[in-house]
Design a protein around this motif. Structure first.
Motif, short mmCIF file in Angstrom:
data_model
loop_
_atom_site.label_atom_id
_atom_site.label_comp_id
_atom_site.label_asym_id
_atom_site.label_seq_id
_atom_site.Cartn_x
_atom_site.Cartn_y
_atom_site.Cartn_z
N TYR A 1 30.99 35.95 24.69
CA TYR A 1 32.10 36.87 24.42
C TYR A 1 32.66 36.63 23.02
O TYR A 1 32.45 35.59 22.42
CB TYR A 1 33.23 36.65 25.43
CG TYR A 1 32.92 37.21 26.80
CD1 TYR A 1 33.42 38.44 27.20
CD2 TYR A 1 32.12 36.51 27.70
CE1 TYR A 1 33.14 38.96 28.45
CE2 TYR A 1 31.83 37.02 28.95
CZ TYR A 1 32.35 38.25 29.31
OH TYR A 1 32.06 38.77 30.54
N LEU B 1 36.33 37.56 20.46
CA LEU B 1 37.67 38.12 20.37
C LEU B 1 37.70 39.00 19.13
O LEU B 1 37.57 38.53 18.01
CB LEU B 1 38.70 37.00 20.25
CG LEU B 1 38.96 36.20 21.53
CD1 LEU B 1 39.92 35.07 21.24
CD2 LEU B 1 39.50 37.09 22.63
N PHE C 1 47.03 36.11 25.69
CA PHE C 1 46.57 36.90 26.82
C PHE C 1 47.48 36.80 28.04
O PHE C 1 47.43 37.63 28.92
CB PHE C 1 45.12 36.53 27.17
CG PHE C 1 44.13 37.26 26.32
CD1 PHE C 1 43.57 38.45 26.74
CD2 PHE C 1 43.81 36.78 25.06
CE1 PHE C 1 42.67 39.14 25.94
CE2 PHE C 1 42.92 37.47 24.25
CZ PHE C 1 42.35 38.65 24.69
N THR D 1 46.79 43.32 24.17
CA THR D 1 45.56 42.66 24.59
C THR D 1 44.65 43.65 25.29
O THR D 1 45.11 44.60 25.93
CB THR D 1 45.84 41.50 25.56
OG1 THR D 1 46.51 42.02 26.71
CG2 THR D 1 46.70 40.45 24.90
N ARG E 1 41.14 43.57 27.73
CA ARG E 1 40.01 42.94 28.40
C ARG E 1 39.08 44.03 28.88
O ARG E 1 39.49 45.19 29.01
CB ARG E 1 40.48 42.14 29.62
CG ARG E 1 41.28 40.91 29.31
CD ARG E 1 41.87 40.38 30.61
NE ARG E 1 42.82 39.30 30.38
CZ ARG E 1 42.52 38.01 30.52
NH1 ARG E 1 41.31 37.65 30.88
NH2 ARG E 1 43.44 37.09 30.31
N GLU F 1 38.11 44.72 31.70
CA GLU F 1 38.57 45.41 32.91
C GLU F 1 39.55 46.54 32.58
O GLU F 1 39.77 47.44 33.39
CB GLU F 1 39.32 44.44 33.85
CG GLU F 1 38.58 43.19 34.24
CD GLU F 1 38.87 42.05 33.29
OE1 GLU F 1 38.13 41.97 32.28
OE2 GLU F 1 39.79 41.26 33.51
N ASP F 2 40.17 46.45 31.38
CA ASP F 2 41.15 47.47 31.01
C ASP F 2 40.50 48.76 30.54
O ASP F 2 41.20 49.74 30.25
CB ASP F 2 42.06 46.95 29.89
CG ASP F 2 42.79 45.70 30.32
OD1 ASP F 2 43.00 45.54 31.52
OD2 ASP F 2 43.12 44.88 29.44
N GLY G 1 40.80 42.25 21.37
CA GLY G 1 39.93 42.58 22.48
C GLY G 1 39.03 41.42 22.86
O GLY G 1 38.42 40.77 22.01
N PHE G 2 38.98 41.13 24.16
CA PHE G 2 38.10 40.08 24.67
C PHE G 2 36.90 40.79 25.29
O PHE G 2 36.96 41.30 26.39
CB PHE G 2 38.86 39.25 25.70
CG PHE G 2 38.01 38.29 26.47
CD1 PHE G 2 37.21 37.36 25.82
CD2 PHE G 2 38.02 38.29 27.86
CE1 PHE G 2 36.44 36.47 26.54
CE2 PHE G 2 37.25 37.39 28.58
CZ PHE G 2 36.45 36.49 27.92
N ILE G 3 35.82 40.89 24.52
CA ILE G 3 34.70 41.73 24.94
C ILE G 3 33.38 41.00 24.77
O ILE G 3 33.27 40.06 23.99
CB ILE G 3 34.66 43.03 24.12
CG1 ILE G 3 34.67 42.71 22.62
CG2 ILE G 3 35.81 43.95 24.48
CD1 ILE G 3 34.56 43.93 21.74
N THR H 1 40.41 32.49 31.21
CA THR H 1 39.66 33.28 30.25
C THR H 1 40.67 33.93 29.32
O THR H 1 41.79 34.19 29.74
CB THR H 1 38.85 34.39 30.94
OG1 THR H 1 39.75 35.15 31.73
CG2 THR H 1 37.73 33.87 31.77
N PRO H 2 40.32 34.23 28.09
CA PRO H 2 39.06 34.05 27.39
C PRO H 2 38.77 32.59 27.02
O PRO H 2 37.61 32.25 26.79
CB PRO H 2 39.25 34.85 26.10
CG PRO H 2 40.54 35.55 26.23
CD PRO H 2 41.32 34.88 27.27
#
Lengths: 398, 298
Positions: free
Chosen positions: A48, A50, A70, A89, A91, A93-94, A127-129, A164-165
């Protein structure tokens, strides 16, 4: 033929003499090999990134800062040395908050481009992707992913190994919890331990001593999980009532159970030391008109002080390393304890509770081995201290 | 001439009073500890006795561990005791014999080995668990198995076996060894025919006590062997097994139905305590019985 056999046996016996040394070496090697791996792990979860808006100058964040961001404890970039924009923030899921399912595609095939574009258009967004999603959006900045630093681990005050992250491996609360319960355990055990040792060695008749000795041995023999069970069923509810606590599982419950468990060690070592005190010393004191009690605390105790100290130190070792009982009664909250009535968590309990769930080879797994290394060294130092005390004592008595 | 020392008035009385107070405190604290032991034992026996039945001891758990017995856990614990004995006894006794009979008493080798053995005995059991998992389960690839659990527990009990062997042999007077050697026996014959048989009672006592310790250990088998639920009996040393201490831990902390499982927890605790009691009694009996027959001290 006979000679050969003699030699083979001698060789075998010598070899088995070194087995314990070998085991210690292996323990060090294996614990270190796994534990040191933690510092090669990256702060951010593997695979992942950021991602930030290209104009955002922030490049470095500690694991604690990432978590605070986060958790929305930090809400503005100014706190991190960035522009005065509120932090948003993001994630994975968002994603459905910003895009419809059709936009993202059935297999999320458009997600990478869309999310990159989104982050690129919002100056305050982080973004945590997954790494793979960020590649096509080249217009982004990324937080540098450093390896986990020893300072964050050994001086960190937050233990969130599954966050997480960025998981937090601050070991201070665990270390503090361990020392805190052990300290109180010894505080409780000490008056009992010394009194019983003196009573058994100096005061009690052989019959009473013959009764007390098996009692102490039996206390030593009861499995720690039974102590834990007893603590959980009996001591915890009593403490909850007496102190009006929201939960009875607390450092105090742990200390009481540990005190009972450390007691036999203190008693047997201290008693041995006092029994080894030369009779001539005692007789000399009594002949001078001292009472038995004066003899005990002016002559016997001072002359067997090093043995008593060994017992106490060994008792501390036992308390520090005890796992199951503590795990069952202390409530396992990984915070730096401020009061003995709060739940806390010790190093051994953490290992026992979390190793089963930590994926093998991951940062969490390695951090638990690192805790094992710390525990090993604490007990190693304690053992060496005992050896040192008794070696000095032997030299003095010679 | 008057040689009676002069004391302040009431000195003799006050020092006697101090002694009475001090001894009273010692006696009280000792009583409290005795009471604590009996409270723990009594509580578990009182609560557990009603649970114990032939079915409880001889049946597997049923209904998601809320009913049935603990037979697989008893078998598992016995297997682990046996396994750890196979690992620790030969090595431990040999090591003890080496320390007392072969190595030079004041040499650095003995000092070093003793230091390492003492250190090993002080290492917390959870560290053994970590080590067993890293070496036996992962590195050697035994998986969670009776083999890995036995090896871990064996290493854990090794220092105790070594120390008791050493202590037992140390008390055998050299004159007996010299007598055997003077009759033309070799060193090995002396050890095998004279020294070991004489030391046996105390060695056995140590071995029995080490079994007791192994039977109650939980932390070392958490990650090397213990299974939450494994109702069939293990068929090979590469199988997992249930074990009494782990069973008690699981059932009393993370059971699915704490209310229904409470009796099982009491019963399991009672069986564990019973094992420890039997082992302690056995060891004490053994010591007394053989000390009458073999005089190791003069």
């Amino acid at each position: 033929m006979k000679k050969v056999l003699e030699r083979v046996v001698k060789w075998l016996l010598t070899a088995s003499g070194f087995v314990t040394s070998l085991v210690i070496l292996l323990i060090i090697a294996f614990l270190f090999a796994e534990g040191a791996g933690l510092f090669r792990e990256r702060v951010i979860e593997e695979g992942y990134v950021l991602a930030l808006h290209p104009d955002n100058p922030v490049r470095e964040m500690t694991a604690a800062e990432i978590k605070a961001v986060f958790d929305e404890d930090i809400t503005s970039w100014t706190a991190l040395g960035g522009p005065d924009v509120p932090i948003e923030t993001f994630r994975l899921e968002d994603a459905d908050k910003y895009f419809t399912e059709e936009q993202l595609g059935a297999q999320y095939e458009n997600a990478g481009a869309l999310i990159s574009e989104l982050i690129g258009s919002r100056p305050g967004m982080i973004g945590f992707i997954p790494e793979s999603m960020a590649v096509d959006g080249a217009e982004l900045n990324f937080i540098e992913d450093n390896s986990i630093s020893p300072a964050e681990v050994f001086a960190g005050t937050e233990w969130f190994p599954t966050a997480t992250p960025a998981p937090l491996f601050g070991m201070l609360p665990l270390l503090a919890g361990t020392l805190w319960v052990s300290f109180f355990a010894i505080l409780f055990a000490l008056p009992f331990g010394i009194s019983i040792a003196v009573y058994m060695a100096e005061v009690a008749s052989p019959r009473v001593r013959g009764f007390l000795k098996p009692v102490i041995e039996l206390l030593n023999g009861i499995p720690s999980v039974v102590y834990g069970f007893f603590g959980l069923i009996v001591i915890v509810p009593i403490l909850q009532q007496v102190f009006g606590l929201p939960v009875g599982e607390s450092g105090l419950a742990g200390s009481i159970v540990l005190a009972i468990m450390a007691l036999p060690t203190i008693v047997s070592v201290a008693e041995d030391a006092m029994r080894n005190c030369p009779t001539t010393l005692r007789e000399a004191s009594l002949a001078l008109g001292a009472t038995q009690w004066q003899t005990i605390y002016r002559v016997v105790i001072p002359s067997s002080m090093s043995g008593i100290a060994s017992g106490v130190v060994l008792g501390i070792g036992r308390a520090v390393g005890e796992t199951m009982a503590v795990l069952m009664v202390t409530g396992n909250a990984a915070v730096i304890p401020t009061s003995i009535l709060e739940p806390l968590r010790t190093i051994p309990a953490t290992i026992a509770a979390e190793l089963g769930e930590a994926p093998a080879g991951g940062a969490h797994y390695q951090s638990l081995f690192l805790l094992g290394v710390i525990l090993f060294f604490i007990t190693f130092i304690i053992n060496l201290t005992v050896e040192y005390i008794s070696a000095r004592n032997r030299a003095k008595n010679r | 001439m008057d040689t009676t020392p002069t004391y302040p008035t009431g000195y003799g009385q006050s020092k006697r009073r101090a002694q009475r107070a001090a001894f009273g405190i010692f006696r009280t604290l000792s009583l409290i500890i005795v009471f604590t032991l009996f409270a723990i034992l009594g509580f578990i026996i009182y609560k557990g006795a009603g649970v114990i039945s032939w079915e409880f001891l001889a049946e597997a758990p049923t209904d998601g561990m809320t009913d049935g017995g603990i037979f697989p856990a008893i078998v598992g614990t016995l297997l682990l005791m046996l396994g750890s004995a196979i690992v620790a006894f030969p090595i431990g006794i040999m090591s003890g014999v080496y320390m007392n009979e072969y190595a030079s008493k004041s040499g650095w080798v003995v000092k070093f080995i003793r230091l390492m053995t003492n250190n090993l005995s002080g290492i917390p059991s959870i560290v053994f668990g970590l080590f067993g998992m890293a070496l036996f389960v992962k590195y050697l690839g035994f998986g969670d198995s009776i083999l890995a659990g036995s090896l871990t527990l064996g290493l854990l009990s090794l220092p105790l076996v070594i120390r008791t062997t050493e202590e037992a042999l140390k008390d055998i007077p050299d004159s007996i060894r010299e007598g055997s050697l003077a009759l033309g026996a070799t060193k090995l014959q002396t050890i095998w025919k004279v020294v070991l048989p004489m030391g046996m009672p105390r060695i056995m006592t140590g071995l029995i006590l080490s079994l007791g310790r192994v039977s109650g250990e939980t932390a070392p088998i958490l990650f090397t062997c213990a299974a939450y639920f494994f109702p069939q009996l293990p068929t090979s040393i590469f199988d997992q097994c249930m074990a009494l201490p782990y069973h008690l831990y699981v059932i009393s902390t993370s059971g699915t139905d704490i209310e229904a499982q409470q009796p099982i927890a009491y019963g399991t605790a009672l069986v564990l305590i019973a094992i420890v009691l039997v082992i302690n009694l056995l060891a004490g009996w053994f010591r007394r019985y053989f000390e009458k027959r073999v005089k190791t001290k003069q």
